[in-house]
Enzyme design. Sequence first.
Site, PDB file in Angstrom:
ATOM      1  N   HIS A  22       0.800  -1.237   0.000  1.00 44.62           N
ATOM      2  CA  HIS A  22       0.000   0.000   0.000  1.00 44.62           C
ATOM      3  C   HIS A  22       0.823   1.272   0.000  1.00 44.62           C
ATOM      4  CE1 HIS A  22       1.100  -0.170   4.198  1.00 44.62           C
ATOM      5  NE2 HIS A  22       0.597   1.038   4.378  1.00 44.62           N
ATOM      6  N   GLY A  24       3.389   1.724  -2.058  1.00 50.81           N
ATOM      7  CA  GLY A  24       3.929   1.914  -3.401  1.00 50.81           C
ATOM      8  C   GLY A  24       2.993   2.743  -4.263  1.00 50.81           C
ATOM      9  N   SER A 117       2.096  -7.870 -15.352  1.00 52.17           N
ATOM     10  CA  SER A 117       2.706  -6.726 -16.041  1.00 52.17           C
ATOM     11  C   SER A 117       2.728  -7.005 -17.535  1.00 52.17           C
ATOM     12  CB  SER A 117       4.134  -6.539 -15.549  1.00 52.17           C
ATOM     13  OG  SER A 117       4.843  -5.662 -16.404  1.00 52.17           O
ATOM     14  N   SER A 118       2.698  -5.931 -18.319  1.00 51.38           N
ATOM     15  CA  SER A 118       2.735  -6.115 -19.776  1.00 51.38           C
ATOM     16  C   SER A 118       4.071  -6.682 -20.245  1.00 51.38           C
ATOM     17  CB  SER A 118       2.460  -4.787 -20.489  1.00 51.38           C
ATOM     18  OG  SER A 118       3.449  -3.836 -20.157  1.00 51.38           O
ATOM     19  N   CYS A 119       5.113  -6.576 -19.402  1.00 51.13           N
ATOM     20  CA  CYS A 119       6.427  -7.056 -19.846  1.00 51.13           C
ATOM     21  C   CYS A 119       6.548  -8.570 -19.766  1.00 51.13           C
ATOM     22  CB  CYS A 119       7.550  -6.388 -19.077  1.00 51.13           C
ATOM     23  SG  CYS A 119       7.713  -6.998 -17.421  1.00 51.13           S
ATOM     24  N   TYR A 146      12.098 -10.602 -13.865  1.00 50.92           N
ATOM     25  CA  TYR A 146      10.837 -10.095 -13.317  1.00 50.92           C
ATOM     26  C   TYR A 146       9.659 -10.784 -14.014  1.00 50.92           C
ATOM     27  CZ  TYR A 146       7.266  -6.458 -12.452  1.00 50.92           C
ATOM     28  OH  TYR A 146       6.132  -5.765 -12.114  1.00 50.92           O
ATOM     29  N   LYS A 150       6.521 -13.006 -12.467  1.00 53.74           N
ATOM     30  CA  LYS A 150       5.117 -12.600 -12.652  1.00 53.74           C
ATOM     31  C   LYS A 150       4.315 -13.684 -13.400  1.00 53.74           C
ATOM     32  CE  LYS A 150       4.832  -8.546 -10.657  1.00 53.74           C
ATOM     33  NZ  LYS A 150       3.822  -8.270  -9.619  1.00 53.74           N
ATOM     34  N   PRO A 173      -1.264  -4.849 -15.938  1.00 56.10           N
ATOM     35  CA  PRO A 173      -1.170  -3.411 -16.221  1.00 56.10           C
ATOM     36  C   PRO A 173      -0.100  -3.090 -17.258  1.00 56.10           C
ATOM     37  CG  PRO A 173      -0.802  -3.885 -13.883  1.00 56.10           C
ATOM     38  CD  PRO A 173      -0.737  -5.185 -14.624  1.00 56.10           C
ATOM     39  N   LEU A 176       3.005   2.186 -16.067  1.00 52.45           N
ATOM     40  CA  LEU A 176       2.214   3.072 -15.207  1.00 52.45           C
ATOM     41  C   LEU A 176       3.035   4.275 -14.752  1.00 52.45           C
ATOM     42  CD1 LEU A 176       0.808   0.209 -12.970  1.00 52.45           C
ATOM     43  CD2 LEU A 176      -0.437   1.405 -14.805  1.00 52.45           C
ATOM     44  N   HIS A 189      11.420   3.949 -13.656  1.00 44.19           N
ATOM     45  CA  HIS A 189      10.914   3.807 -15.023  1.00 44.19           C
ATOM     46  C   HIS A 189      11.147   5.118 -15.779  1.00 44.19           C
ATOM     47  CE1 HIS A 189       8.587   0.485 -13.099  1.00 44.19           C
ATOM     48  NE2 HIS A 189       8.974  -0.107 -14.206  1.00 44.19           N
ATOM     49  N   ARG A 219       5.948   2.811 -26.209  1.00 49.66           N
ATOM     50  CA  ARG A 219       5.378   2.343 -24.950  1.00 49.66           C
ATOM     51  C   ARG A 219       3.966   2.909 -24.797  1.00 49.66           C
ATOM     52  NH1 ARG A 219       9.214  -0.296 -25.358  1.00 49.66           N
ATOM     53  NH2 ARG A 219      10.862  -0.796 -23.855  1.00 49.66           N
ATOM     54  N   ASP A 279      17.459  -0.215 -25.267  1.00 49.49           N
ATOM     55  CA  ASP A 279      16.114   0.188 -25.711  1.00 49.49           C
ATOM     56  C   ASP A 279      15.042  -0.700 -25.087  1.00 49.49           C
ATOM     57  OD1 ASP A 279      16.388   2.399 -27.309  1.00 49.49           O
ATOM     58  OD2 ASP A 279      16.583   1.265 -29.186  1.00 49.49           O
TER      59      ASP A 279
HETATM   60  O1  GFB Z   1      10.331   2.530 -18.329  1.00 51.13           O
HETATM   61  P1  GFB Z   1      11.520   1.701 -18.683  1.00 51.13           P
HETATM   62  O2  GFB Z   1      12.645   1.731 -17.719  1.00 51.13           O
HETATM   63  O3  GFB Z   1      11.097   0.188 -18.845  1.00 51.13           O
HETATM   64  O4  GFB Z   1      12.103   2.189 -20.091  1.00 51.13           O
HETATM   65  P2  GFB Z   1      10.529  -0.794 -19.997  1.00 51.13           P
HETATM   66  C1  GFB Z   1      11.306   2.402 -21.209  1.00 51.13           C
HETATM   67  C2  GFB Z   1      12.147   2.967 -22.341  1.00 51.13           C
HETATM   68  O5  GFB Z   1      12.545   4.304 -22.016  1.00 51.13           O
HETATM   69  C3  GFB Z   1      13.422   2.195 -22.666  1.00 51.13           C
HETATM   70  C4  GFB Z   1      13.936   4.463 -22.284  1.00 51.13           C
HETATM   71  O6  GFB Z   1      13.611   2.159 -24.075  1.00 51.13           O
HETATM   72  C5  GFB Z   1      14.505   3.079 -22.012  1.00 51.13           C
HETATM   73  O7  GFB Z   1      15.786   2.924 -22.609  1.00 51.13           O
HETATM   74  N1  GFB Z   1      14.497   5.548 -21.450  1.00 51.13           N
HETATM   75  C6  GFB Z   1      14.959   6.731 -21.922  1.00 51.13           C
HETATM   76  C7  GFB Z   1      14.661   5.535 -20.128  1.00 51.13           C
HETATM   77  N2  GFB Z   1      15.456   7.470 -20.926  1.00 51.13           N
HETATM   78  C8  GFB Z   1      15.281   6.753 -19.782  1.00 51.13           C
HETATM   79  C9  GFB Z   1      15.607   6.998 -18.408  1.00 51.13           C
HETATM   80  O8  GFB Z   1      16.154   8.021 -18.033  1.00 51.13           O
HETATM   81  N3  GFB Z   1      15.229   6.032 -17.519  1.00 51.13           N
HETATM   82  C10 GFB Z   1      14.599   4.876 -17.898  1.00 51.13           C
HETATM   83  N4  GFB Z   1      14.264   3.971 -16.955  1.00 51.13           N
HETATM   84  N5  GFB Z   1      14.325   4.596 -19.203  1.00 51.13           N
HETATM   85  C11 GFB Z   1      10.020  -2.142 -17.889  1.00 51.13           C
HETATM   86  C12 GFB Z   1      10.447  -3.437 -17.270  1.00 51.13           C
HETATM   87  O9  GFB Z   1      10.469  -2.132 -19.169  1.00 51.13           O
HETATM   88  O10 GFB Z   1       8.629  -2.015 -17.915  1.00 51.13           O
HETATM   89  C13 GFB Z   1       9.799  -3.672 -15.991  1.00 51.13           C
HETATM   90  O11 GFB Z   1      11.856  -3.418 -17.126  1.00 51.13           O
HETATM   91  C14 GFB Z   1       8.332  -3.302 -15.958  1.00 51.13           C
HETATM   92  O12 GFB Z   1       9.957  -5.016 -15.699  1.00 51.13           O
HETATM   93  C15 GFB Z   1       8.028  -2.017 -16.680  1.00 51.13           C
HETATM   94  O13 GFB Z   1       7.582  -4.313 -16.523  1.00 51.13           O
HETATM   95  C16 GFB Z   1       6.547  -1.758 -16.841  1.00 51.13           C
HETATM   96  O14 GFB Z   1       9.186  -0.385 -20.459  1.00 51.13           O
HETATM   97  O15 GFB Z   1      11.535  -1.007 -21.063  1.00 51.13           O
END
Ligand code: GFB
Length: 330
Positions: A22, A24, A117-119, A146, A150, A173, A176, A189, A219, A279
Site C-alpha cells: 500500500h 507503493g 505486467s505487460s512485460c 521479473y 510474474k 497493467p 504506469l 521507469h 510504450r 532500448d
Molecule cells: O520505463 P523503462 O525503464 O522500462 O524504459 P521498460 C522504457 C524505455 O525508455 C526504454 C527508455 O527504451 C529506455 O531505454 N528511457 C529513456 C529511459 N530514458 C530513460 C531513463 O532516463 N530512464 C529509464 N528507466 N528509461 C520495464 C520493465 O520495461 O517495464 C519492468 O523493465 C516493468 O519489468 C516495466 O515491466 C513496466 O518499459 O523497457
Amino acid sequence: MSGQTDMNTGNPTRRRVFVAGHRGMVGSAICRRLETEPVEIVTRTRGELDLTNQAAVSAFFAAERIDAVILAAARVGGILANAEQPVDFLQDNLQIQTNVIGAAAAAGVPRLVFLGSSCIYPKFAEQPIREDALMTAPLEPTNQWYAIAKIAGVYLCQAYRQQHGLSYVSAMPTNLYGPNDNFDLATSHVLPALIRKFVEAAEAASPDVEIWGSGTPLREFMHVDDLADAIVFLLDTYDGDAPINVGSGQEISIGNLARLVARETGFAGMLRFNTSKPDGTPRKLMDSGHLAALGWSPRISLEDGIRQAVRWYLDNRAELGADGKADRPS
Ligand code: GFB
C-alpha cells in the site's frame, strides 16, 4: 461492493480488503480508490509484515479475517534495475507472491487479484498484445527475471482456481506512472526519470538532457489512478482463468514522450540520445479489448496525466530522499 452480515448482531459488516504494497505507487492508488467504497482497507507496512517471510505472512492471514486481497506488492524497477539485479527481481517477487497467494488460500480467503505486467509477454508479440500471447515465444532479456516471477504468479492463481476452486484472478497493467512514483534515476521507469531530468535541467538552464536508448521504442502509458479504478472494477466483476490486460491504448515513442515532458517542464534545450543504454522491447502495446467488453475504460489522457505527474513531483520532491525515492519503510 457487496456487503455481508455480522453473525452475532445481524448488522452489515464491511468487506475487509487487504492491499499488499500500500505504500507503493500502485498500492497507494488502490487505497485512494477503495476509500470511496464501503470496505475496510487492511494494510501492513514492511516493518509490520515482511511479505518475503512465509511464517509471518501465514500468521497474518490466520489471525485476520480477510475477504479479498489485492496483491500490489512487488519489487519493481525500470529497464536498468531489472537488467542489473536479476536475483532480486526474480527471488523477491517469487517469494512475495507465493507467500501471499498461498497463505491467503490456506486461510480460505475467497477472492484475490494479482497484478502481473505487460512485460511478461514475448518480446516480439504480435501488436496489440492479446492475453493469449502469454508463453508463446521468448521474453525480452532486460526484464525476463521479473517476467518469469510474474508469469509464475499468474499460473499460481490459475492453479488455485483449478485445484481449489478459488476465485483468484490476474490483471496485466501496462507501463504506469503517477503519484508516489520512484524518481531515483538508477532504478526508476522512464516517465519519472524524464520528469526529474527535465525539471532539473530547466532549473539549471542545461543545454541538453540525456535520454537512454534511441528514442524509437514505443510504450503505452496509463495513469495509476485509472489502473486503480480498473482493479477495483475487476475485483467486483471478473472471475475467469485468463489474465486481463489493463491498458490505456495511448502509445507514444520515447523520443516524443521526452518532447512532451520537456514542454510541460519548460525545458528548451536539446535531447541527447545515449544509445549505449538499452532500448528494451521495441513495442509493448496491449489489446485491452476484454476489459472494454466487460464495461471499463480509462479516463485520464497522457497529456493531463503528465501535467499532474509533473505537478506532483514539484509539490513533493522536497519530501523525497536525495535519490528521489519516497522514504517509506514498506
Ligand atoms: O520505463 P523503462 O525503464 O522500462 O524504459 P521498460 C522504457 C524505455 O525508455 C526504454 C527508455 O527504451 C529506455 O531505454 N528511457 C529513456 C529511459 N530514458 C530513460 C531513463 O532516463 N530512464 C529509464 N528507466 N528509461 C520495464 C520493465 O520495461 O517495464 C519492468 O523493465 C516493468 O519489468 C516495466 O515491466 C513496466 O518499459 O523497457
